[in-house]
Design a protein around this motif. Structure first.
Motif, mmCIF file in Angstrom:
data_model
loop_
_atom_site.group_PDB
_atom_site.id
_atom_site.type_symbol
_atom_site.label_atom_id
_atom_site.label_comp_id
_atom_site.label_asym_id
_atom_site.label_seq_id
_atom_site.Cartn_x
_atom_site.Cartn_y
_atom_site.Cartn_z
ATOM 1 N N LYS A 25 46.831 -48.242 24.935
ATOM 2 C CA LYS A 25 45.670 -47.620 24.305
ATOM 3 C C LYS A 25 45.547 -46.151 24.685
ATOM 4 N N ARG A 26 46.146 -45.786 25.793
ATOM 5 C CA ARG A 26 46.099 -44.392 26.255
ATOM 6 C C ARG A 26 47.514 -43.862 26.407
ATOM 7 N N LYS A 60 46.842 -43.867 14.544
ATOM 8 C CA LYS A 60 45.876 -44.929 14.296
ATOM 9 C C LYS A 60 46.594 -46.256 14.494
ATOM 10 N N SER A 62 46.746 -48.842 12.702
ATOM 11 C CA SER A 62 47.437 -49.292 11.491
ATOM 12 C C SER A 62 48.786 -48.573 11.320
ATOM 13 N N ASP A 80 46.230 -56.766 16.712
ATOM 14 C CA ASP A 80 44.861 -56.478 16.268
ATOM 15 C C ASP A 80 43.833 -56.767 17.355
ATOM 16 N N TYR A 84 41.507 -53.815 18.909
ATOM 17 C CA TYR A 84 40.214 -53.962 18.250
ATOM 18 C C TYR A 84 39.262 -52.856 18.712
ATOM 19 N N GLY A 85 38.734 -52.100 17.753
ATOM 20 C CA GLY A 85 37.787 -51.037 18.062
ATOM 21 C C GLY A 85 38.406 -49.729 18.525
ATOM 22 N N ALA A 86 39.709 -49.712 18.727
ATOM 23 C CA ALA A 86 40.381 -48.492 19.197
ATOM 24 C C ALA A 86 40.640 -47.550 18.030
ATOM 25 N N GLU A 87 40.514 -46.269 18.293
ATOM 26 C CA GLU A 87 40.790 -45.273 17.267
ATOM 27 C C GLU A 87 42.242 -44.830 17.267
ATOM 28 N N LYS A 88 42.898 -45.015 18.422
ATOM 29 C CA LYS A 88 44.304 -44.634 18.472
ATOM 30 C C LYS A 88 45.109 -45.687 19.219
#
Length: 146
Positions: A25-26, A60, A62, A80, A84-88
């Motif tokens: 996520k980071r 993103k 997606s 997913d 979930y809820g992550a922008e990147k």
């Protein structure tokens, strides 16, 4: 040098060559060509391999799924749920996997690195920790190298 904590089933997929992208996520502060240390979390609790970073993709979720989903060796549902809820999303492309002849156990890491605690996601190794890792004997393509 980046120290990645990864669930053992994903570590197995990396070692077998089925997973060539690690999802995060980071974005860690590393560049392509950098080395990463692969630590298998509970119940294994051991460093099992090293790899080179081939590329780092950020986008993103997606976009990362479309470009890296198959390489990440996870289902769409797992992907997913994780993002979930992550922008990147971040895809760390791994190459040149080197599996240690003898894994390094958590107790051994703690003996050598005072106060060591495996990270939830990742951490950076200091020069002496890097030296310890890079002098381990590894197998590449069935051959042992130092």
């Amino acid at each position: 040098m980046l120290f990645l904590s990864i669930h053992p089933k994903h570590v197995q997929a990396i070692v077998e060559g089925r997973k060539t992208v690690e999802l995060r996520k980071r974005k860690p502060s590393i560049e392509p060509g950098s080395m990463v240390v692969i630590y298998a979390t509970t119940p294994k609790c051991e460093v099992v391999a090293v790899a080179a970073v081939g590329a780092i993709q950020v986008g993103k979720p997606s976009e990362i799924w479309r470009e890296c989903g198959e390489l990440a060796a996870v289902s769409a549902r797992v992907f997913d749920d994780y993002f979930y809820g992550a922008e990147k999303a971040v895809g760390i492309h791994l190459s040149n996997i080197g599996v240690f002849k003898t894994p390094v156990s958590l107790p051994e890491l703690r003996r050598r690195w005072d106060g060591f605690q495996p990270p939830q996601q990742y951490r950076y190794l200091n020069p002496s920790q890097q030296k310890f890792i890079t002098t381990r004997e590894i197998k590449r393509g069935g051959c042992l190298t130092s």
